[in-house]
Design an enzyme around this catalytic site. Structure first.
Site, PDB file in Angstrom:
ATOM      1  N   PHE A 152       0.864  -1.189   0.000  1.00 28.06           N
ATOM      2  CA  PHE A 152       0.000   0.000   0.000  1.00 28.06           C
ATOM      3  C   PHE A 152       0.895   1.231   0.000  1.00 28.06           C
ATOM      4  O   PHE A 152       1.693   1.398   0.928  1.00 28.06           O
ATOM      5  CB  PHE A 152      -0.837  -0.081   1.282  1.00 28.06           C
ATOM      6  CG  PHE A 152      -1.834   1.007   1.544  1.00 28.06           C
ATOM      7  CD1 PHE A 152      -3.086   0.985   0.926  1.00 28.06           C
ATOM      8  CD2 PHE A 152      -1.567   2.017   2.459  1.00 28.06           C
ATOM      9  CE1 PHE A 152      -4.035   1.951   1.226  1.00 28.06           C
ATOM     10  CE2 PHE A 152      -2.514   2.980   2.766  1.00 28.06           C
ATOM     11  CZ  PHE A 152      -3.754   2.949   2.146  1.00 28.06           C
ATOM     12  N   ASN A 207       6.941  14.074   2.639  1.00 28.10           N
ATOM     13  CA  ASN A 207       6.285  15.268   3.189  1.00 28.10           C
ATOM     14  C   ASN A 207       4.791  15.073   3.416  1.00 28.10           C
ATOM     15  O   ASN A 207       4.047  16.040   3.572  1.00 28.10           O
ATOM     16  CB  ASN A 207       6.514  16.464   2.252  1.00 28.10           C
ATOM     17  CG  ASN A 207       7.986  16.824   2.192  1.00 28.10           C
ATOM     18  OD1 ASN A 207       8.665  16.861   3.219  1.00 28.10           O
ATOM     19  ND2 ASN A 207       8.491  17.042   0.986  1.00 28.10           N
ATOM     20  N   ARG A 251      11.561 -17.846  38.194  1.00 27.02           N
ATOM     21  CA  ARG A 251      12.647 -17.064  38.783  1.00 27.02           C
ATOM     22  C   ARG A 251      12.474 -16.987  40.303  1.00 27.02           C
ATOM     23  O   ARG A 251      11.418 -16.572  40.787  1.00 27.02           O
ATOM     24  CB  ARG A 251      12.607 -15.661  38.175  1.00 27.02           C
ATOM     25  CG  ARG A 251      13.516 -14.658  38.813  1.00 27.02           C
ATOM     26  CD  ARG A 251      14.957 -14.872  38.428  1.00 27.02           C
ATOM     27  NE  ARG A 251      15.798 -13.775  38.876  1.00 27.02           N
ATOM     28  CZ  ARG A 251      17.098 -13.871  38.992  1.00 27.02           C
ATOM     29  NH1 ARG A 251      17.718 -15.014  38.691  1.00 27.02           N
ATOM     30  NH2 ARG A 251      17.811 -12.841  39.379  1.00 27.02           N
ATOM     31  N   GLY A 275      13.670  -7.971  34.991  1.00 28.61           N
ATOM     32  CA  GLY A 275      14.859  -7.315  35.536  1.00 28.61           C
ATOM     33  C   GLY A 275      15.967  -7.242  34.483  1.00 28.61           C
ATOM     34  O   GLY A 275      15.685  -7.064  33.292  1.00 28.61           O
ATOM     35  N   GLY A 276      17.202  -7.423  34.900  1.00 26.75           N
ATOM     36  CA  GLY A 276      18.338  -7.340  33.979  1.00 26.75           C
ATOM     37  C   GLY A 276      18.223  -8.322  32.827  1.00 26.75           C
ATOM     38  O   GLY A 276      18.626  -8.027  31.692  1.00 26.75           O
ATOM     39  N   GLU A 293       0.052   3.190  10.303  1.00 24.53           N
ATOM     40  CA  GLU A 293      -1.396   3.235  10.011  1.00 24.53           C
ATOM     41  C   GLU A 293      -2.091   4.303  10.863  1.00 24.53           C
ATOM     42  O   GLU A 293      -3.221   4.115  11.320  1.00 24.53           O
ATOM     43  CB  GLU A 293      -2.028   1.853  10.126  1.00 24.53           C
ATOM     44  CG  GLU A 293      -1.352   0.891   9.144  1.00 24.53           C
ATOM     45  CD  GLU A 293      -2.168  -0.293   8.740  1.00 24.53           C
ATOM     46  OE1 GLU A 293      -3.399  -0.201   8.758  1.00 24.53           O
ATOM     47  OE2 GLU A 293      -1.556  -1.319   8.397  1.00 24.53           O
ATOM     48  N   GLU A 347      -1.898   9.836  17.956  1.00 21.75           N
ATOM     49  CA  GLU A 347      -2.504  11.176  17.871  1.00 21.75           C
ATOM     50  C   GLU A 347      -3.551  11.205  16.745  1.00 21.75           C
ATOM     51  O   GLU A 347      -4.613  11.823  16.897  1.00 21.75           O
ATOM     52  CB  GLU A 347      -1.410  12.225  17.628  1.00 21.75           C
ATOM     53  CG  GLU A 347      -0.473  12.450  18.821  1.00 21.75           C
ATOM     54  CD  GLU A 347       0.461  11.265  19.125  1.00 21.75           C
ATOM     55  OE1 GLU A 347       0.824  10.517  18.183  1.00 21.75           O
ATOM     56  OE2 GLU A 347       0.809  11.071  20.304  1.00 21.75           O
TER      57      GLU A 347
END
Ligand code: CAA
Length: 379
Positions: free
Chosen positions: A123, A129, A268, A339-340, A363, A367
């Site tokens: 598309f 501009n 973890r 975390g890390g 798309e 805003e």
């Protein structure tokens, strides 16, 4: 809206989920590193009829509804956002305008190979501009006897260089404004049509994003899609549908963030117990799951409105706005939970974070979605 999926929607969901796990997930991290376009995956998606889901069988699509297609994009994006956008740009942006606005001849010639997945679609609207202000595009299509002469360039085109068939927007006279724009079907290989710079992107790295360049490119009049002057509305209506596809892509990324975070929270251990037993982590997981469910309702509802042939511009904008911001927020939480380890490539969540960002941009930025929603409220 019936909140239960139909039997056939559930079947497509299960089929695509299995396909995504088996065929798409294994190469996702490597594709992100190499940036190589996933030709093998695309070929397999064609075999599984995943490239023409919402088009009638008459045009060799699957004859399924928009919601089924949206669920497919969600499931693919849950393992690989690159694959999700290849399908979404091909289906919603490259193929759908030909289905919606094309003549029978154009559908026979162009839609059938797209729906069969023999060809990919793209598309061409955005220009250097003319991004958010799409109506200010400068590419021209000047009518000569039995063809239009196209001059100008497009940027940031998903599936650029890879796709065979592009829906391209150009002005048929030099004046400014949205009233003199027309849509054209342009095939790869047409003399005067070439591809420029390939972008090196932050995320969705294996999807191809290039410039399209038109240099005295002759397009037969039979390739005019709709009428002269209808191009801008064709672009806007196409994007209304496309935005549901991007909402689905965002939803898949957000769900992947939650999947990885739940897994990690169980595995973890810190302070001698899984981090999932800590309330700080539990609250993040709970918020993630709640946001994702809300995004899914909005996205599925927008697809349902489209299927019901109800106006869906506002619903599509709301779905894309909410789902894309959800994806971004959940990716940040997923990295935080890891975390890390979340910051390095041993775990997939840093990829999800980079992939999520684009859903707030293409798309129509967040805003633009707010602008569309507000404009419809204040009409
Ligand atoms: N459906 C039908 N018609 C529509 C429409 C819609 N959704 N939206 C606008 N129109 C019509 C209007 O009714 C108006 O018609 P009339 O002149 O007859 O009254 C005409 O189009 C012009 O409308 P506006 O005055 O609202 O147009 P505008 O110039 O102010 O633009 C905009 C509005 C919402 C900002 C629009 O330009 C826009 O959506 N911009 C963002 C573009 C965008 O999303 N680009 C993404 C490119 S594709 C991409 O990212 C793809 C990829 O590769 C993945």
């Amino acid at each position: 809206m019936d909140l239960n999926l139909t039997q056939s929607q559930k079947m497509i969901q299960q089929m695509v989920r299995t396909f995504a796990q088996n065929e798409v997930a294994p190469g996702a991290a490597e594709r992100d590193t190499t940036g190589e376009f996933p030709w093998e995956v695309v070929k397999k998606m064609a075999q599984y009829n995943l490239l023409g889901i919402p088009f009638p069988r008459k045009y060799e699509g699957s004859g399924a509804d928009t919601l089924s297609y949206i669920i497919a994009v969600e499931e693919l994006s849950r393992v690989c956002a690159t694959t999700g956008v290849i399908v979404s740009a091909h289906t919603s942006l490259g193929s759908h305008p030909i289905y919606q606005f094309g003549t029978e001849e154009q559908k026979e010639l162009f839609l059938i190979p797209l729906a069969r997945g023999e060809k990919l679609g793209g598309f061409g609207l955005t220009e250097p501009n003319a991004g958010t202000d799409a109506g200010s595009l400068q590419t021209t299509a000047i009518r000569q006897k039995d063809y239009y002469r196209l001059n100008g360039s497009k940027i940031f085109i998903t599936n650029g260089g890879i796709a065979d068939t592009y829906v391209v927007f150009a002005k048929t006279s030099p004046e400014r404004g949205t009233k003199n724009i027309a849509a054209f079907i342009v095939e790869k290989g047409t003399p005067g049509f070439s591809f420029g710079k390939k972008e090196d992107k932050m995320g969705i790295r294996a999807s191809s994003t290039t410039e399209l360049i038109f240099n005295d490119c002759q397009i037969p009049v039979e390739n005019l899609l709709g009428q002269e002057g209808e191009g801008f509305k064709i672009a806007m209506q196409t994007l209304d549908g496309g935005r549901i596809g991007i909402a689905a892509q965002a939803l898949g990324i957000a769900q992947a963030c939650l999947d990885a975070s739940v897994r990690y929270a169980k595995e973890r251990e810190q302070f001698g117990k899984p981090i999932g037993s800590l309330q700080a982590i539990q609250w993040m997981l709970a918020d993630m799951a709640t946001q994702i469910k809300a995004a899914r309702f909005l996205t599925y509802q927008a697809a349902w409105y489209k299927d019901q042939k109800r106006p869906f511009s506002t619903e599509a904008a709301m779905a894309k706005l909410f789902a894309s911001e959800t994806a971004m927020q959940q990716s940040i939480k997923a990295v935080q939970i890891h975390g890390g380890y979340g910051y390095i490539k041993d775990y997939p969540v840093e990829r999800f974070m980079r992939d999520a960002k684009i859903t707030e941009l293409y798309e129509g930025t967040s805003e633009v979605q707010r602008l569309v929603i507000a404009a419809n409220l204040l009409k």
